[in-house]
Design a protein around this motif. Sequence first.
Motif, PDB file in Angstrom:
ATOM      1  N   GLU A 227      29.466  40.535  49.432  1.00 35.28           N
ATOM      2  CA  GLU A 227      29.769  40.392  48.011  1.00 35.28           C
ATOM      3  C   GLU A 227      31.240  40.053  47.808  1.00 35.28           C
ATOM      4  O   GLU A 227      32.114  40.654  48.427  1.00 35.28           O
ATOM      5  CB  GLU A 227      29.432  41.684  47.263  1.00 35.28           C
ATOM      6  CG  GLU A 227      29.547  41.556  45.752  1.00 35.28           C
ATOM      7  CD  GLU A 227      29.132  42.823  45.028  1.00 35.28           C
ATOM      8  OE1 GLU A 227      28.045  42.817  44.421  1.00 35.28           O
ATOM      9  OE2 GLU A 227      29.888  43.809  45.091  1.00 35.28           O
TER      10      GLU A 227
ATOM     11  N   SER B  49      34.241  38.577  44.675  1.00 40.10           N
ATOM     12  CA  SER B  49      34.545  38.257  43.289  1.00 40.10           C
ATOM     13  C   SER B  49      34.549  36.747  43.126  1.00 40.10           C
ATOM     14  O   SER B  49      35.000  36.011  44.004  1.00 40.10           O
ATOM     15  CB  SER B  49      35.917  38.813  42.890  1.00 40.10           C
ATOM     16  OG  SER B  49      35.917  40.220  42.950  1.00 40.10           O
ATOM     17  N   LYS B  50      34.070  36.287  41.995  1.00 40.76           N
ATOM     18  CA  LYS B  50      34.031  34.857  41.702  1.00 40.76           C
ATOM     19  C   LYS B  50      35.263  34.506  40.880  1.00 40.76           C
ATOM     20  O   LYS B  50      35.291  34.686  39.667  1.00 40.76           O
ATOM     21  CB  LYS B  50      32.757  34.507  40.940  1.00 40.76           C
ATOM     22  CG  LYS B  50      31.486  34.750  41.743  1.00 40.76           C
ATOM     23  CD  LYS B  50      30.237  34.578  40.899  1.00 40.76           C
ATOM     24  CE  LYS B  50      30.023  33.148  40.493  1.00 40.76           C
ATOM     25  NZ  LYS B  50      28.721  32.955  39.794  1.00 40.76           N
TER      26      LYS B  50
ATOM     27  N   MET C  57      35.106  32.405  37.771  1.00 44.40           N
ATOM     28  CA  MET C  57      34.461  32.980  36.594  1.00 44.40           C
ATOM     29  C   MET C  57      35.315  34.062  35.938  1.00 44.40           C
ATOM     30  O   MET C  57      34.862  34.743  35.027  1.00 44.40           O
ATOM     31  CB  MET C  57      33.084  33.562  36.981  1.00 44.40           C
ATOM     32  CG  MET C  57      32.139  32.532  37.547  1.00 44.40           C
ATOM     33  SD  MET C  57      31.823  31.209  36.360  1.00 44.40           S
ATOM     34  CE  MET C  57      30.822  30.111  37.336  1.00 44.40           C
TER      35      MET C  57
ATOM     36  N   LYS D  82      39.050  40.813  31.482  1.00 44.58           N
ATOM     37  CA  LYS D  82      37.732  41.269  31.917  1.00 44.58           C
ATOM     38  C   LYS D  82      37.659  41.306  33.436  1.00 44.58           C
ATOM     39  O   LYS D  82      38.410  40.619  34.127  1.00 44.58           O
ATOM     40  CB  LYS D  82      36.639  40.340  31.366  1.00 44.58           C
ATOM     41  CG  LYS D  82      36.555  40.343  29.845  1.00 44.58           C
ATOM     42  CD  LYS D  82      35.400  39.456  29.376  1.00 44.58           C
ATOM     43  CE  LYS D  82      35.308  39.467  27.856  1.00 44.58           C
ATOM     44  NZ  LYS D  82      34.185  38.616  27.373  1.00 44.58           N
ATOM     45  N   SER D  83      36.728  42.119  33.934  1.00 42.87           N
ATOM     46  CA  SER D  83      36.532  42.205  35.380  1.00 42.87           C
ATOM     47  C   SER D  83      35.915  40.910  35.896  1.00 42.87           C
ATOM     48  O   SER D  83      35.151  40.246  35.197  1.00 42.87           O
ATOM     49  CB  SER D  83      35.606  43.379  35.729  1.00 42.87           C
ATOM     50  OG  SER D  83      36.169  44.600  35.312  1.00 42.87           O
ATOM     51  N   GLN D  84      36.259  40.563  37.130  1.00 41.08           N
ATOM     52  CA  GLN D  84      35.692  39.365  37.727  1.00 41.08           C
ATOM     53  C   GLN D  84      34.211  39.567  38.028  1.00 41.08           C
ATOM     54  O   GLN D  84      33.776  40.643  38.412  1.00 41.08           O
ATOM     55  CB  GLN D  84      36.432  39.021  39.022  1.00 41.08           C
ATOM     56  CG  GLN D  84      37.837  38.477  38.797  1.00 41.08           C
ATOM     57  CD  GLN D  84      38.497  38.056  40.098  1.00 41.08           C
ATOM     58  OE1 GLN D  84      38.355  38.737  41.099  1.00 41.08           O
ATOM     59  NE2 GLN D  84      39.221  36.973  40.075  1.00 41.08           N
ATOM     60  N   THR D  85      33.445  38.505  37.854  1.00 41.65           N
ATOM     61  CA  THR D  85      32.032  38.524  38.192  1.00 41.65           C
ATOM     62  C   THR D  85      31.870  38.626  39.705  1.00 41.65           C
ATOM     63  O   THR D  85      32.601  37.996  40.459  1.00 41.65           O
ATOM     64  CB  THR D  85      31.350  37.244  37.689  1.00 41.65           C
ATOM     65  OG1 THR D  85      31.572  37.132  36.287  1.00 41.65           O
ATOM     66  CG2 THR D  85      29.864  37.262  37.977  1.00 41.65           C
ATOM     67  N   LYS D  86      30.891  39.419  40.142  1.00 41.15           N
ATOM     68  CA  LYS D  86      30.610  39.551  41.562  1.00 41.15           C
ATOM     69  C   LYS D  86      29.441  38.647  41.940  1.00 41.15           C
ATOM     70  O   LYS D  86      28.536  38.409  41.144  1.00 41.15           O
ATOM     71  CB  LYS D  86      30.258  41.003  41.912  1.00 41.15           C
ATOM     72  CG  LYS D  86      31.356  42.020  41.613  1.00 41.15           C
ATOM     73  CD  LYS D  86      32.467  41.957  42.642  1.00 41.15           C
ATOM     74  CE  LYS D  86      33.478  43.076  42.411  1.00 41.15           C
ATOM     75  NZ  LYS D  86      34.546  43.079  43.429  1.00 41.15           N
ATOM     76  N   ALA D  87      29.447  38.163  43.160  1.00 40.94           N
ATOM     77  CA  ALA D  87      28.346  37.354  43.669  1.00 40.94           C
ATOM     78  C   ALA D  87      28.183  37.606  45.158  1.00 40.94           C
ATOM     79  O   ALA D  87      29.151  37.926  45.852  1.00 40.94           O
ATOM     80  CB  ALA D  87      28.594  35.876  43.411  1.00 40.94           C
TER      81      ALA D  87
END
Length: 271
Positions: free
Chosen positions: A247, A249-250, A253, A258-263
Amino acid sequence: MLSYIGGKSLIGKWIKDYIPTDIETFVECFGGMYWVFFSMDIDKYTNLKNVVYNDFNPLNANIFNCVRSYKEFYEIIKEIPSQKSDLFYQYQSEIFHPNFKVDLSKPDYETGYKYAYIISQVWSGTNPQKSKFIDLKGKYKSKFDTFKDKLKSLKWQEFFDKINCVENMDFQDVIKKYDSKSTYFYCDPPYYTTEKYYANHDFGLETHNRLADCLKSIDGKFSLSYYDFPQLSEWFPREKYKWIKREFSKAAMAKSGKSQTKATEILIMNY
């Protein structure tokens, strides 16, 4: 080297640990900004003879033609000021005009610096043909200036000197050209459903399928990056191929405050 949509600047250090050290030829089939190669511990690859950059986007291929001659490129680019919106929009209208073409028979330095100017001053190199100029208002150093610094950096020049071939080919053609038992291919295609964010690409599900068929028939080794989607397990069943997940952080995005989106990144290997 420069920010680019889907670039592996953040996770290249994870991927490079899975690259076999006994290879003689290294090929990135979807070179982008070549972040996996730039993350490698080059001294560990004592058998490495050929380093091949490939990208179907001729603007990307041209910029790597230019950085191979980094001294000459720097002399041309060093006085170009960053953070000039009028220059940005002028270059953007030129480079992404429907009739614009770049001659890849030799380094086109003018096209190279104009393209670098654009992708270094939009958000994460995304949609460079349509994105708006980001005014840093003097608060941060421009990525275009950082790029110029890399051209005169001994650390970066060591990598530039290793690149002995730049190609502008379809992935299937470059794989066919360089495939051997001592070749390693890293493949980072436009991820499924994100293809629209890339410039000069037409990459649908049938092309992802064609890539899978191509990789399953090679003599060399490959690593393939993706986010998961339903067909992936059909094309590369886990009992036949090694799957590694992690996993991240994107960065592309990220939103202010705001917190970074995870992928979850997937790395699929045939070894």
